[in-house]
Design an enzyme around this catalytic site. Sequence first.
Site, short mmCIF file in Angstrom:
data_model
loop_
_atom_site.label_atom_id
_atom_site.label_comp_id
_atom_site.label_asym_id
_atom_site.label_seq_id
_atom_site.Cartn_x
_atom_site.Cartn_y
_atom_site.Cartn_z
CB ILE A 124 76.01 22.26 32.36
CG1 ILE A 124 76.72 20.92 32.59
CG2 ILE A 124 75.81 23.04 33.65
CD1 ILE A 124 78.18 21.07 32.96
CB ALA A 125 71.67 18.48 31.53
CB ALA A 131 71.45 11.04 40.37
CB ILE A 158 68.30 21.74 33.34
CG1 ILE A 158 68.42 20.24 33.63
CG2 ILE A 158 69.45 22.23 32.46
CD1 ILE A 158 69.59 19.85 34.52
CD GLU A 243 78.47 24.22 39.94
OE1 GLU A 243 77.31 24.02 40.35
OE2 GLU A 243 79.09 23.41 39.22
NE ARG A 269 57.77 51.33 60.23
CZ ARG A 269 56.51 51.51 59.89
NH1 ARG A 269 56.22 52.43 58.98
NH2 ARG A 269 55.55 50.80 60.43
CD GLN A 337 61.11 39.26 63.15
OE1 GLN A 337 60.81 38.39 62.34
NE2 GLN A 337 60.30 39.63 64.13
CG HIS A 339 62.55 45.55 55.79
ND1 HIS A 339 63.88 45.22 55.97
CD2 HIS A 339 62.53 46.46 54.77
CE1 HIS A 339 64.62 45.89 55.09
NE2 HIS A 339 63.83 46.64 54.36
#
Length: 380
Positions: A124-125, A131, A158, A243, A269, A337, A339
Amino acid sequence: MGRDIFDAEHDAFRSSVATFLDKEVVPHHDAWEAAGIVDREAWSKAGALGLLGLQLDERYGGGGTPDFRYNVVIGEEMARRGVYGAAYPLFNDMIVPYLAALADDEQKERWFPSLCAGERIAAIAMSEPGAGSDLQGIRTAAVRDGDHYVLNGQKTFISNGILADLVIVVARTDPDAGHQGISLLVVERGMEGFSRGRNLDKIGQHAQDTAELFFDEVRVPRQNLLGEEGSGFVHLMTNLSQERLSIAVSAASACEAIFDATLGYAKDRTAFGRAIAKFQHNRFVLAEMATDAHIARVFVDDCIKRHVAGELDAKTASMAKWWTTELQKKLVDQGVQMHGGYGYMTEYPIAKAYVNSRVQTIYGGTTEIQKEIIGRSLGI
């Protein structure tokens, strides 16, 4: 956390989706990222499993269900694995609603079977170079000429732009009618004057092809008008809530995945003879991340319930979209951070999540646009 929005059928569907993604998407995703595009086979295999066109009629190969929770399952499982290239949620959540609501019988027969089978891919464009969120500012225009529209203009950013065989183009068909002069035209691969620019070089989501599209005197048959002429803007506004919810769904799941990855790393760790998770500062950060992810899950699940019941309003969808995506940015930054140097290495999922997350607050309407929508609903 326990969730009460799904039933046994959704759980069985989730198992199938997870198996499919682990077999057909995850092993290939690094190669797709390197290529900047997915194999078309990823779409045909998804279609064969019934993952495309969930809301379209079964006679065309669709799922035949209006239940958005099936869409949610796909979006969640993809977000948890950090795979964005095969944009199934884009099709199911953002394109199918227009097709289901507006296509006439002839269009359904012509397009739906191949789309549901993954043999043809849709896009969908909306956005243009000048704009983005302001759809009333589009300049792409189509003029009636007998049994055709003559389409001229340009679209950008797109998704599926390179792969797409069908593109729903938002165009102005009456320059003097404001938002009532916007229509939806379906442009098909091979139409004379329709061309694609480069596959845009993004900082993240490299496997998802994103393109510029150009329309130079493209003659689009009247039979490719989706819905009524001049009604496009209304339909766009109607579907934007789903959406935005779809993006929030992926954000909430990504937040959980980011937290899980960070917690696992912090437990394994060691520094100064103990796991870094044992240091009070890190423990507090992890506690905050766990709380934030939990709140996002509760909020989004409530939005899903409301949407399934037909009660999700634009204001709440905008709240979910901006808040969860901004949270995703926050958590992934904390994860990197935690990690340390490894968080900056692309071989670690947290590094990929960092660059892939950034666009979440931009597409589907920026955070600022969402706050403007919410602010207007408050009468201010």
